[in-house]
Design a protein around this motif. Structure first.
Motif: not given
Length: 448
Positions: A109, A112, A114-115, A160, A277, A281, A287-289
């Motif tokens: 995370l 970056k 993976t989300k 992802d 989220r 965010d 980032s759109d987790f």
């Protein structure tokens, strides 16, 4: 470690609600909302377990009767995930896998890579099983830990990769499905789907629950389809008409109840998912987790349930005709929806196409599970869960290409079969990654 072991022993119906409650508090949802979300999720998983038990106890017995009646001569028993997960947790890798998997997730995370923010701690047993198999096969504890790290990194990326499927087909916005057989076997479906799309005639065949209902009326409704499939499976098991009718009603019940309990879980998860989220965010803009959860959430889809029932007799047939197979599918038959759920989503609910990808999935799964049975037997004896001489394996996880390739890679047992799986699975993984990445970029361009 004692505290972690205690929580793990409580099982997913307690572990996951507890985690959701803690996350809710950390997200400043308040005591009441966090408690409600946790309990709602817990109740939903109780419901899922009841429905799965309904399938396991009734559909599983019918499947075993089919195999016994037709003298299939398969002498290695598929334990299924209920018999395999305890091996993973009881192994020397069981508890250490949790902090390692969480650490890998945090690192990915931050960098970056993976989300996916994984909260599905229970299903880390898949990762722990891989580490345990490597440790047993090599006798090297460090190799087992390296295997855990690699497996964890792969599944977070799988979460992802499949967001176009979990968002687009299943409507699970903000949620990822990184764990279990659905994620790692789902990559086989995309190249098959694209291949079928290029074949005239085949590319026009659409067999979805909605299409079936449209063409057949009441006989195409999911409830009736479930009843018909249950009755046919009962007859194949040489049940009496009455017993077959009972199985028919039970499977119709599964078709109705599974979507209901999944909806209940989503009711508890949506507030937590949205809050997570929103907070992430704010701290990491754009980032759109995604919240990583159990792929059981996909089992409520009518096409997934119908396909899983079709694959009960079909998987047994594959086991019979597959050269060199000694495994009798049993423990995982009733929950075969886990194997094909992502594939159903890739094919947008087209059961016809899922028959092709599902067949490929089950052939690969059974072939690998045969190669891994001796290692799993050694693991089972080591943790005291099976006796010496018992011949067992499991389609879920012992049949995983990830577990197989890592175990054989560390032991340097790289025969022809190893390289065949490397090429086939590696191609499917790379192809699926590239195709869905292109699809995401196209959607982003369209939206902008």
């Amino acid at each position: 470690m004692g505290v972690i072991q205690y929580i793990v022993d409580l099982g997913p119906t307690v572990m996951l609600p507890l985690i959701i409650f803690i996350i809710g508090i950390l997200l400043r949802q308040g005591l009441g909302k966090s408690l409600r979300s946790g309990l709602t999720v817990g109740i939903g998983f109780v419901g899922i377990n009841l429905v799965i038990s309904l399938m396991t106890e009734n559909l599983g017995d019918a499947a075993k009767s089919m195999a016994d009646n037709y003298n299939l001569g398969l002498n290695v028993i598929d334990l299924g995930w209920p018999g395999t997960a305890p091996m993973a947790w009881a192994s020397s890798m069981g508890l250490i896998a949790i902090p390692i998997a969480i650490g890998v997730n945090i690192l990915m995370l931050i960098t970056k890579m993976t989300k996916v923010v994984n909260v599905d701690i229970w299903n880390i047993w898949h990762i722990a099983f891989t580490g345990a198999m490597i440790q047993v096969a090599t006798g090297n504890y460090v190799y087992g830990i390296i295997g855990i790290i690699i497996h964890a990194a792969i599944i977070y990326k799988l979460g992802d990769i499949f967001t176009p499927v979990t968002d687009g087909y299943f409507g699970l916005d903000g949620i990822a499905m990184p764990h279990g057989t659905s994620a790692y076997m789902g990559v086989i479906a995309k190249p098959i789907d694209d291949l079928i799309e290029k074949i005239p005639g085949l590319n026009k065949i659409t067999l979805t629950p909605e299409r079936i209902e449209e063409k057949l009326g009441v006989f195409g409704q999911p409830t009736v389809v479930g009843a018909i499939l249950g009755f046919i499976i009962g007859l194949l098991a040489k049940y009496s008409i009455g017993q077959s009718a009972t199985l028919a009603v039970q499977m119709a019940g599964v078709m109705v109840l599974m979507p209901m309990v999944v909806k209940l879980i989503m009711e508890g998860l949506i507030p937590i998912s949205e809050a997570a989220r929103s907070m992430l965010d704010k701290r990491f803009s754009g980032s759109d987790f995604r919240i990583g959860l159990d792929c059981a959430l996909m089992l409520g889809d009518p096409a997934v349930v119908a396909t899983s029932m079709l694959f009960v007799p079909w998987t047994i047939l594959i086991a019979v005709i597959l050269p060199g197979n000694n495994i009798l599918p049993f423990g995982d038959l009733a929950t075969i929806g886990f194997f094909v759920a992502i594939a159903v989503g890739v094919h947008k609910g087209n059961i016809f196409r899922t028959l092709f990808s599902g067949t490929a999935i089950m052939i690969m799964t059974l072939w690998i599970a045969n190669q891994m049975s001796s290692v799993q037997q050694a693991l089972g004896q080591q943790v005291g869960l099976i006796k010496s001489g018992e011949q067992i394996s499991s389609m879920d996880q012992a049949g995983s290409p990830i577990t197989y390739l890592l175990t054989k890679g560390f032991t340097l047992e790289m025969g022809v079969g190893f390289f065949v799986i490397v090429i086939l699975y590696g191609f499917c993984l790379a192809y699926t990654y590239v195709k869905y990445k292109q699809e995401k970029l196209y959607v982003e361009i369209e939206e902008s």
